[in-house]
Design an enzyme around this catalytic site. Structure first.
Site, PDB file in Angstrom:
ATOM      1  N   GLY A 284      -0.557 -11.109  -0.256  1.00 63.91           N
ATOM      2  CA  GLY A 284       0.672 -10.666  -0.913  1.00 63.91           C
ATOM      3  C   GLY A 284       0.835  -9.165  -0.951  1.00 63.91           C
ATOM      4  N   GLU A 310       0.315 -14.300  -8.146  1.00 64.28           N
ATOM      5  CA  GLU A 310       1.104 -15.470  -7.744  1.00 64.28           C
ATOM      6  C   GLU A 310       2.497 -15.085  -7.251  1.00 64.28           C
ATOM      7  OE1 GLU A 310       2.122 -18.087 -10.922  1.00 64.28           O
ATOM      8  OE2 GLU A 310       2.127 -16.510 -12.441  1.00 64.28           O
ATOM      9  N   ALA A 357      -8.056  -8.457   3.609  1.00 64.86           N
ATOM     10  CA  ALA A 357      -7.231  -7.309   3.230  1.00 64.86           C
ATOM     11  C   ALA A 357      -7.238  -7.052   1.732  1.00 64.86           C
ATOM     12  CB  ALA A 357      -5.796  -7.527   3.705  1.00 64.86           C
ATOM     13  N   SER A 400     -10.974  -1.555   6.285  1.00 64.71           N
ATOM     14  CA  SER A 400     -11.666  -0.458   5.610  1.00 64.71           C
ATOM     15  C   SER A 400     -10.727   0.745   5.521  1.00 64.71           C
ATOM     16  CB  SER A 400     -12.950  -0.109   6.364  1.00 64.71           C
ATOM     17  OG  SER A 400     -13.705   0.837   5.621  1.00 64.71           O
ATOM     18  N   LYS A 403     -11.486   6.853   4.120  1.00 67.39           N
ATOM     19  CA  LYS A 403     -12.194   7.412   2.964  1.00 67.39           C
ATOM     20  C   LYS A 403     -13.646   6.942   2.897  1.00 67.39           C
ATOM     21  CE  LYS A 403      -7.959   8.043   0.339  1.00 67.39           C
ATOM     22  NZ  LYS A 403      -7.108   7.827   1.521  1.00 67.39           N
ATOM     23  N   ASN A 440      -3.906   6.874   5.717  1.00 72.69           N
ATOM     24  CA  ASN A 440      -2.909   6.479   4.728  1.00 72.69           C
ATOM     25  C   ASN A 440      -1.784   5.689   5.382  1.00 72.69           C
ATOM     26  OD1 ASN A 440      -4.526   8.580   3.634  1.00 72.69           O
ATOM     27  ND2 ASN A 440      -3.018   8.862   2.038  1.00 72.69           N
TER      28      ASN A 440
END
Length: 603
Positions: A284, A310, A357, A400, A403, A440
């Site tokens: 999501g 949800e 993710a 990943s 950073k 980013n």
């Protein structure tokens, strides 16, 4: 007007034209009495019939007169010529003679009148239909095929709000010429002067093949004019019918990255995804949801959307099932920190590929909540990876971050340890475990772009930590493509990195966003707030000892990562509720800089 009515009108007009051509020709060559000659009358009837037959064969009745072009003229030539040949053969066969002069004159009048009616209608449409009053004076950047197509569409649409008044183009051969009666008034560098001379109120960039670095240069010239700037849709969207040529859009900050997006090895990915069962954790989220969209283009048999929230899972599930009706979608509301739940999900679906993710990624928040960072990014990754290993998943791809290289933050350290977790599992598992690093992501939740937009909407100022701070940037679709490509390239144990071009100064990004929002930088203002705990002045994609010069795919590198020892990572988990947790993170992630703890102590 319906197609049948239109056909009837066109055939009637053409019949009158054919008859006029043959009788006018006879009148010019002979006398009035000859107009009632049996040869002439019978030839006229044959010619009308032949014209309609060949007009049908050469599709004269399917062409829109308002868009008549040289192709239409060529079809008219073929149809008229064949009709006259048939009429001539009829004269020879029936009357034993050939009225050569009359047929030649008729042929000329026939082409002139048939072609003239088509182009007269187009001329009326293009030049005499009254356009809207007070249309916006528009400058078009690019006088090539796309630019002239845009100008034609704007001129030919009375409903259009835009009126093209000039082009700018860097092609020297086009200078001082006119395209669609619109002058090429200068080059891109002369745009400001052209805009003033022609009282330009809007600018359209009409170069669909434009590289992003060139777009950035052109957009800088556009902003100097202070005029609203838009860009034409992507060429593939026009060709696919998704968008019209005149559906212009505002320039987005993603357009100005100065880097062309990575292309996918679609065949390799299809072998990995098509017909397979795929599970995505964090489905999501901004990256996870786009990952789902990109994956569905390769027709997996089943997609499992796993997430903790949800509402976000409901949204992406609703979108996907309405778009891809042939794919089975399942939803699992679950927390990756629950190891037993992860194992149950894996056993239930037995996925072929897992994309991990789900993660905590906000640097300042994780500095204040290191326990939660470890729970989600380390323990959560271990739970999902262990379950994938036990279930015999073919490929496991972990997302990943840059950073994780020489980390100076809790978030970066936990991501580096998560990389160690999957690399350790890869050495002793049949599953191929890989990680994907990128910088980013523009527009993702918690990223700088939404923050800047809110600050601009509020009237400013935009807050930037340091004038020299730089970051690598990519779009959400690019990030998702890299993750998918990594799964296809995976042998196991790699860390894939996108060649992200040159890093971008945060302050330059802020200035671009201010201009894109229709303001001047001085109107909104920029405040420098100082670096926050855990932040670096610049980011790295690979450490010095990880650099591998060879690309495994255009714009994708694989890092020569160290064989980290996973055993110390277990100590981090033991210390999760201890005050020394951050110290353990520093020790385990090896390259974690001591400056981070000093900054934390100072705050």
């Amino acid at each position: 007007m319906t197609y049948k009515k239109r056909m009837l009108v066109v055939m009637t007009v053409d019949s009158l034209i054919v008859l006029s051509a043959i009788f006018i020709g006879a009148f010019l060559l002979y006398n009035i009495s000859s107009l009632w000659d049996g040869l002439l009358v019978s030839t006229a009837i044959v010619l009308v019939i032949a014209h309609h037959v060949f007009a049908y064969i050469f599709k004269l009745y399917k062409g829109a007169w308002s868009y008549a072009s040289t192709n239409e003229l060529l079809r008219i030539f073929y149809a008229v010529t064949m009709s006259l040949l048939v009429a001539g053969l009829f004269q020879v066969a029936v009357f034993g003679m050939l009225s050569t002069r009359a047929l030649v004159v008729t042929w000329m009048l026939h082409i002139l009148l048939i072609g003239g009616t088509r182009f007269a209608w187009r001329m009326y449409r293009d030049h005499y239909r009254k356009p809207k009053k007070n249309r916006t004076r528009t400058l078009i950047v690019g006088a090539g095929a796309a630019g002239t197509m845009v100008a034609r569409q704007l001129q030919g649409s009375p409903e259009s709000e835009l009126e093209p008044v000039a082009f700018v183009d860097d092609d020297v051969s086009k200078q001082h010429l006119e395209m669609m009666n619109v002058p090429v008034a200068g080059t891109v560098e002369e745009m400001q002067a052209v805009a003033e001379d022609f009282r330009v109120e809007q600018i359209l960039i009409a170069i669909p093949s434009l590289a992003r670095c060139d777009l950035q240069r052109i957009y800088e010239r556009c902003t100097e004019t202070g005029v609203k700037t838009q860009i034409m849709p992507l060429l593939e969207d026009i060709l696919s019918g998704k968008l019209e040529v005149t559906q212009f859009r505002d320039v987005q900050v993603e357009d100005l990255l100065g880097r062309d997006p990575v292309e996918l090895d679609t065949e390799g990915i299809a072998d990995t995804i098509t017909g397979k069962i795929v599970l995505i954790t964090g489905a999501g989220g901004s990256i996870g949801s786009e990952l789902c969209r990109q994956l569905c283009k390769f027709d997996p048999s089943e997609v499992i959307l796993l997430g903790h929230g949800e509402n976000s899972i409901y949204d992406i599930h609703t979108e996907l099932k309405n778009t891809y009706t042939h794919i089975t979608f399942d939803t699992e509301i679950a927390d990756i920190q629950d190891g037993e739940r992860m194992q149950t999900v894996m056993d239930t679906y037995a996925p072929d590929v897992v994309y991990h993710a789900a993660a905590h990624k906000h640097v300042p928040l994780m500095e204040k909540n290191p326990q939660e960072a470890v729970k989600n990014n380390v323990i959560g990754t271990r739970n999902v990876a262990d379950a994938a290993d036990a279930c015999g998943v073919n490929t496991f791809v972990m997302i990943s971050s840059d950073k994780a290289v020489n980390p100076t933050s809790v978030m970066g350290a936990t991501k580096r340890i998560a990389e160690m977790v999957v690399q350790d599992l890869n050495r002793r598992s049949a599953t191929r475990f890989v990680a994907v690093r990128f910088g980013n992501v523009l527009g993702s939740r918690g990223s700088v772009i939404p923050l800047f937009k809110k600050q601009i909407e509020a009237g400013g100022p935009v807050t930037v930590t340091h004038p020299e701070m730089t970051r690598y940037f990519m779009t959400i679709p690019e990030a998702s493509r890299l993750v998918i490509q990594a799964g296809a390239l995976a042998d196991g144990g790699e860390i894939f990195v996108l060649d992200m071009g040159e890093p971008v100064r945060i302050v330059d990004l802020a200035k671009n966003l201010i201009r894109l929002s229709g303001y001047k930088v001085d109107e909104i203002g920029i405040d420098y707030m100082g670096m926050r705990p855990g932040e670096k002045m610049y980011e790295e994609l690979l450490g010095d000892e990880e650099v591998h010069e060879a690309q495994v795919h255009p714009k994708i590198y694989v890092g020569k990562t160290k064989n980290g020892n996973y055993e110390p990572a277990k100590e981090v988990i033991k210390y999760i509720n201890h005050d020394s947790l951050v110290a353990q993170l520093i020790e385990v992630s090896n390259d974690f800089k001591q400056e981070s703890s000093k900054v934390r102590a100072a705050n």
